[in-house]
Design a protein around this motif. Structure first.
Motif, PDB file in Angstrom:
ATOM      1  N   CYS A  16      25.805  12.972  -1.323  1.00 54.87           N
ATOM      2  CA  CYS A  16      25.923  12.239  -0.055  1.00 54.87           C
ATOM      3  C   CYS A  16      24.665  11.438   0.233  1.00 54.87           C
ATOM      4  CB  CYS A  16      26.154  13.222   1.101  1.00 54.87           C
ATOM      5  SG  CYS A  16      27.789  13.943   1.067  1.00 54.87           S
ATOM      6  N   ASP A  17      23.511  12.068  -0.055  1.00 54.34           N
ATOM      7  CA  ASP A  17      22.253  11.424   0.332  1.00 54.34           C
ATOM      8  C   ASP A  17      21.752  10.425  -0.713  1.00 54.34           C
ATOM      9  OD1 ASP A  17      22.269  12.833   2.601  1.00 54.34           O
ATOM     10  OD2 ASP A  17      20.850  14.385   1.939  1.00 54.34           O
ATOM     11  N   TYR A  18      22.112  10.651  -2.005  1.00 55.82           N
ATOM     12  CA  TYR A  18      21.494   9.842  -3.061  1.00 55.82           C
ATOM     13  C   TYR A  18      22.504   9.012  -3.846  1.00 55.82           C
ATOM     14  CZ  TYR A  18      17.483  12.733  -2.023  1.00 55.82           C
ATOM     15  OH  TYR A  18      16.464  13.355  -1.388  1.00 55.82           O
ATOM     16  N   TRP A  19      23.674   8.783  -3.279  1.00 57.42           N
ATOM     17  CA  TRP A  19      24.677   7.992  -4.002  1.00 57.42           C
ATOM     18  C   TRP A  19      24.151   6.614  -4.365  1.00 57.42           C
ATOM     19  CZ3 TRP A  19      26.125   3.308  -2.143  1.00 57.42           C
ATOM     20  CH2 TRP A  19      25.807   3.037  -0.808  1.00 57.42           C
ATOM     21  N   TYR A  20      23.271   6.055  -3.551  1.00 55.89           N
ATOM     22  CA  TYR A  20      22.787   4.699  -3.812  1.00 55.89           C
ATOM     23  C   TYR A  20      21.875   4.653  -5.038  1.00 55.89           C
ATOM     24  CZ  TYR A  20      18.638   6.437  -1.388  1.00 55.89           C
ATOM     25  OH  TYR A  20      17.571   7.162  -1.012  1.00 55.89           O
TER      26      TYR A  20
ATOM     27  N   MET B   1      21.168  20.825   8.582  1.00 56.21           N
ATOM     28  CA  MET B   1      22.149  20.346   7.611  1.00 56.21           C
ATOM     29  C   MET B   1      21.488  19.967   6.286  1.00 56.21           C
ATOM     30  SD  MET B   1      25.183  20.408   8.894  1.00 56.21           S
ATOM     31  CE  MET B   1      26.124  19.203   7.983  1.00 56.21           C
ATOM     32  N   LYS B   2      20.294  19.360   6.350  1.00 57.07           N
ATOM     33  CA  LYS B   2      19.645  18.908   5.111  1.00 57.07           C
ATOM     34  C   LYS B   2      18.921  20.067   4.440  1.00 57.07           C
ATOM     35  CE  LYS B   2      20.742  14.630   5.919  1.00 57.07           C
ATOM     36  NZ  LYS B   2      21.786  13.984   5.172  1.00 57.07           N
ATOM     37  N   ILE B   3      19.232  20.232   3.162  1.00 58.10           N
ATOM     38  CA  ILE B   3      18.606  21.332   2.442  1.00 58.10           C
ATOM     39  C   ILE B   3      17.374  20.828   1.691  1.00 58.10           C
ATOM     40  CG2 ILE B   3      18.925  22.949   0.548  1.00 58.10           C
ATOM     41  CD1 ILE B   3      21.728  23.350   1.579  1.00 58.10           C
ATOM     42  N   ILE B   4      17.418  19.587   1.172  1.00 56.19           N
ATOM     43  CA  ILE B   4      16.261  19.028   0.475  1.00 56.19           C
ATOM     44  C   ILE B   4      15.313  18.451   1.523  1.00 56.19           C
ATOM     45  CG2 ILE B   4      15.512  17.290  -1.180  1.00 56.19           C
ATOM     46  CD1 ILE B   4      18.227  17.525  -2.489  1.00 56.19           C
ATOM     47  N   SER B   5      14.067  18.808   1.346  1.00 55.47           N
ATOM     48  CA  SER B   5      13.085  18.361   2.323  1.00 55.47           C
ATOM     49  C   SER B   5      12.755  16.877   2.116  1.00 55.47           C
ATOM     50  CB  SER B   5      11.818  19.198   2.191  1.00 55.47           C
ATOM     51  OG  SER B   5      11.225  18.937   0.937  1.00 55.47           O
ATOM     52  N   PHE B   6      12.077  16.315   3.080  1.00 54.15           N
ATOM     53  CA  PHE B   6      11.729  14.896   2.999  1.00 54.15           C
ATOM     54  C   PHE B   6      10.796  14.581   1.814  1.00 54.15           C
ATOM     55  CE2 PHE B   6       9.212  11.169   4.201  1.00 54.15           C
ATOM     56  CZ  PHE B   6      10.236  10.259   4.346  1.00 54.15           C
ATOM     57  N   PRO B   7       9.718  15.392   1.586  1.00 54.09           N
ATOM     58  CA  PRO B   7       8.873  15.120   0.401  1.00 54.09           C
ATOM     59  C   PRO B   7       9.659  15.195  -0.906  1.00 54.09           C
ATOM     60  CG  PRO B   7       7.780  16.625   1.881  1.00 54.09           C
ATOM     61  CD  PRO B   7       9.183  16.484   2.400  1.00 54.09           C
ATOM     62  N   GLN B   8      10.602  16.155  -0.966  1.00 55.86           N
ATOM     63  CA  GLN B   8      11.423  16.244  -2.180  1.00 55.86           C
ATOM     64  C   GLN B   8      12.264  14.981  -2.354  1.00 55.86           C
ATOM     65  OE1 GLN B   8      13.300  20.006  -1.197  1.00 55.86           O
ATOM     66  NE2 GLN B   8      12.401  20.958  -3.025  1.00 55.86           N
ATOM     67  N   LYS B   9      12.778  14.507  -1.227  1.00 53.08           N
ATOM     68  CA  LYS B   9      13.618  13.294  -1.274  1.00 53.08           C
ATOM     69  C   LYS B   9      12.811  12.097  -1.789  1.00 53.08           C
ATOM     70  CE  LYS B   9      16.847  12.250   1.951  1.00 53.08           C
ATOM     71  NZ  LYS B   9      17.341  11.839   3.289  1.00 53.08           N
ATOM     72  N   THR B  11      10.170  12.215  -3.707  1.00 54.89           N
ATOM     73  CA  THR B  11       9.877  12.421  -5.121  1.00 54.89           C
ATOM     74  C   THR B  11      11.080  12.049  -5.988  1.00 54.89           C
ATOM     75  OG1 THR B  11       8.426  14.241  -4.534  1.00 54.89           O
ATOM     76  CG2 THR B  11       9.119  14.122  -6.837  1.00 54.89           C
ATOM     77  N   VAL B  12      12.265  12.488  -5.597  1.00 50.26           N
ATOM     78  CA  VAL B  12      13.473  12.178  -6.356  1.00 50.26           C
ATOM     79  C   VAL B  12      13.709  10.671  -6.384  1.00 50.26           C
ATOM     80  CG1 VAL B  12      15.981  12.409  -6.391  1.00 50.26           C
ATOM     81  CG2 VAL B  12      14.550  14.403  -5.965  1.00 50.26           C
ATOM     82  N   THR B  13      13.539  10.026  -5.235  1.00 53.55           N
ATOM     83  CA  THR B  13      13.730   8.576  -5.171  1.00 53.55           C
ATOM     84  C   THR B  13      12.777   7.851  -6.114  1.00 53.55           C
ATOM     85  OG1 THR B  13      14.325   8.794  -2.862  1.00 53.55           O
ATOM     86  CG2 THR B  13      13.733   6.589  -3.615  1.00 53.55           C
ATOM     87  N   TRP B  14      11.529   8.322  -6.103  1.00 57.41           N
ATOM     88  CA  TRP B  14      10.506   7.701  -6.951  1.00 57.41           C
ATOM     89  C   TRP B  14      10.861   7.854  -8.432  1.00 57.41           C
ATOM     90  CZ3 TRP B  14       6.822   9.774 -10.404  1.00 57.41           C
ATOM     91  CH2 TRP B  14       5.812   8.889 -10.783  1.00 57.41           C
ATOM     92  N   LEU B  15      11.281   9.067  -8.816  1.00 55.11           N
ATOM     93  CA  LEU B  15      11.627   9.322 -10.211  1.00 55.11           C
ATOM     94  C   LEU B  15      12.817   8.480 -10.662  1.00 55.11           C
ATOM     95  CD1 LEU B  15      11.217  13.213 -10.495  1.00 55.11           C
ATOM     96  CD2 LEU B  15       9.910  11.459 -11.705  1.00 55.11           C
ATOM     97  N   VAL B  16      13.832   8.438  -9.851  1.00 60.34           N
ATOM     98  CA  VAL B  16      15.032   7.682 -10.219  1.00 60.34           C
ATOM     99  C   VAL B  16      14.707   6.194 -10.317  1.00 60.34           C
ATOM    100  CG1 VAL B  16      17.350   7.014  -9.475  1.00 60.34           C
ATOM    101  CG2 VAL B  16      16.620   9.387  -9.293  1.00 60.34           C
ATOM    102  N   SER B  17      13.863   5.701  -9.440  1.00 61.88           N
ATOM    103  CA  SER B  17      13.484   4.280  -9.484  1.00 61.88           C
ATOM    104  C   SER B  17      12.766   3.958 -10.782  1.00 61.88           C
ATOM    105  CB  SER B  17      12.564   3.931  -8.303  1.00 61.88           C
ATOM    106  OG  SER B  17      13.220   4.199  -7.108  1.00 61.88           O
ATOM    107  N   ILE B  18      11.832   4.828 -11.183  1.00 67.19           N
ATOM    108  CA  ILE B  18      11.095   4.612 -12.430  1.00 67.19           C
ATOM    109  C   ILE B  18      12.054   4.588 -13.617  1.00 67.19           C
ATOM    110  CG2 ILE B  18       9.433   5.664 -14.044  1.00 67.19           C
ATOM    111  CD1 ILE B  18       8.093   4.375 -11.667  1.00 67.19           C
TER     112      ILE B  18
END
Lengths: 300, 158
Positions: A16-20, B1-9, B11-18
């Motif tokens: 839900c959060d990372y679909w993009y 509702m959110k289980i993944i914390s903001f710092p984790q989010k 980090t994941v965004t950064w990794l996927v972008s790379i």
């Protein structure tokens, strides 16, 4: 159960959060494939640390006229529907490799415009008769005259290849000359090459069949005008002679060559006959086989 | 509702972008240039079958070789050209190889010296062949083998 439910919830929440982000990765892959499809014809630099030479502009020693040249139609060429289809399948245009034939004036005593006109005539005739365009995207290039090259030099073919390679990348180099190349008493000589796989040939300007004949040798075809010549080539050419002599050919006689099925004279036969010339069926099939094998780099 | 914390989010965004940028950069080049000789695996020598044929290529060597029917071939001038083409020759008796410092073959091809040429064709004792080869940076020498003869020349020997 709780652990399982929690894990399932985490996965659902992740999508839900990372679909993009997943969409972004897929877009990258699709973009890469699109780039591949649109850049497949672009030559690339090779050796590390070596810069690609800049494109030649202005005083270029060569230039391409591919877009200017219309291949002659059968009606224009006068050969009608004379050619037999090659036995090997041809490729769609976008998969064909590029084959370049460069023309070099050798002791050319006429204008540059006339040279280009004659070269295009010889080039178009070879393209039409050989069927090379079924296998390659063929392009013509012109090279400026080098006054140190002489048509009657014993080593002219090697010399023109050397000169040509220093001027323009090409797969065959054809020298055209206005000089009568026949030695005294040898008026039949109007062109020559150094045989199968040679990258160069020289021919007199006046007859387009001469260039086609010499280029035919560079692709492994043998002479059909003499049994002695044919037998010598058949013995030494790596694949022997793929084209046969006509049945009436005998030793110590000039032979006509095997006529094409429309009755036109054989390009690999004797020159100067009345009527049209074309590669006969055996020559066409041999050329088709050679072109097809060259494309894979496994020239037989 | 959110289980993944903001710092984790983050980090994941950064990794996927790379990873995405890497795929977009590497994939087109890999698919376009499967045979570049700058990425040679030297465990196997490059041959004309695995080279880039029928395209203008930068930085090549033009090698003049004289073949004789009854004696050893002679490697003549080796010159560099900015652009050229590797046109395949028939598989022939004469082998041309490029070696590096460690006597490892970097490139090999064969040509076929045919001593019958001319119009009308005659049997000659000598023929000049012009061979185009890739200018591989690690290349040290060129070796020509023909029949029982083997000659070599350093590329910088001109």
């Amino acid at each position: 159960m709780r652990v399982t439910n929690r894990g399932s919830y985490q996965v659902q929440c992740f999508f839900c959060d990372y679909w993009y982000l997943i969409f972004l990765v897929l877009a990258g892959v699709i973009f890469g494939i699109w780039l591949k499809a649109n850049q497949s014809n672009v030559a690339s630099p090779h050796a590390p640390g070596v810069e690609t030479p800049p494109p030649i502009v202005g005083e270029s020693p060569y230039y391409s006229t591919q877009t200017m040249i219309a291949n002659p139609t059968e009606e224009e060429n006068g050969s009608g529907s004379s050619t037999q289809s090659p036995t090997l399948p041809s490729l769609p245009s976008d998969e064909k490799p590029e084959f370049i034939i460069a023309f070099i004036p050798i002791e050319w005593n006429d204008s540059v415009a006339d040279f280009e006109s004659v070269a295009i005539q010889h080039y178009s005739f070879f393209l039409h008769e050989s069927g090379i365009e079924d296998y390659f995207e063929v392009d013509i290039r012109f090279v400026n005259q080098d006054d140190s090259l002489f048509a009657m030099s014993d080593n002219i073919v090697a010399e023109l290849i050397l000169y040509g390679t220093s001027q323009v990348p090409a797969d065959r180099y054809v020298g055209l000359t206005t000089v009568d190349m026949g030695y005294e008493g040898d008026y039949g000589l109007a062109g020559w090459t150094m045989g199968d796989d040679c990258q160069g040939a020289i021919s007199e300007y006046f007859d387009e069949e001469i260039t086609a004949h010499e280029l035919g040798h560079t692709f492994g075809l043998c002479d059909e005008y003499s049994m002695e010549a044919w037998e010598l080539q058949n013995e030494h050419y790596i694949n022997n002679c793929p084209n046969q002599l006509d049945d009436s050919c005998e030793m110590d006689e000039i032979c006509f060559g095997v006529v094409a099925h429309d009755g036109s004279n054989s390009i690999m036969g004797v020159a100067g006959l009345i009527g049209e010339y074309s590669f006969n069926d055996q020559c066409k099939n041999a050329l088709a086989t050679r072109f097809a094998s060259m494309m894979t780099g496994s020239n037989p | 509702m959110k289980i993944i914390s903001f710092p984790q989010k983050i980090t994941v965004t950064w990794l996927v972008s790379i990873i995405t940028i890497a795929i977009m950069t590497i994939l087109p080049n890999t698919l376009n240039n499967p045979n570049q000789w700058n990425d040679l695996d030297h465990s196997e020598p490059m041959t004309q079958e695995t080279s880039n044929l029928f395209m203008d290529l930068p930085d090549l060597l033009v090698v003049e070789v004289e073949f004789f029917s009854e004696s050893s071939p002679v490697i003549g001038k080796i010159s560099q050209i900015d652009q050229g083409r590797l046109t395949p020759d028939a598989v022939g008796e004469a082998k041309i190889e490029i070696y590096d410092d460690n006597n490892q073959t970097l490139y090999e091809t064969t040509i076929n010296p045919i001593f019958v040429f001319g119009e009308p064709p005659r049997l000659h004792e000598q023929i000049s062949k012009i061979v185009i080869l890739p200018n591989i940076p690690e290349a040290q020498k060129i070796i020509v083998s023909y029949k029982n003869w083997k000659v070599e020349k350093l590329i910088d020997e001109n």
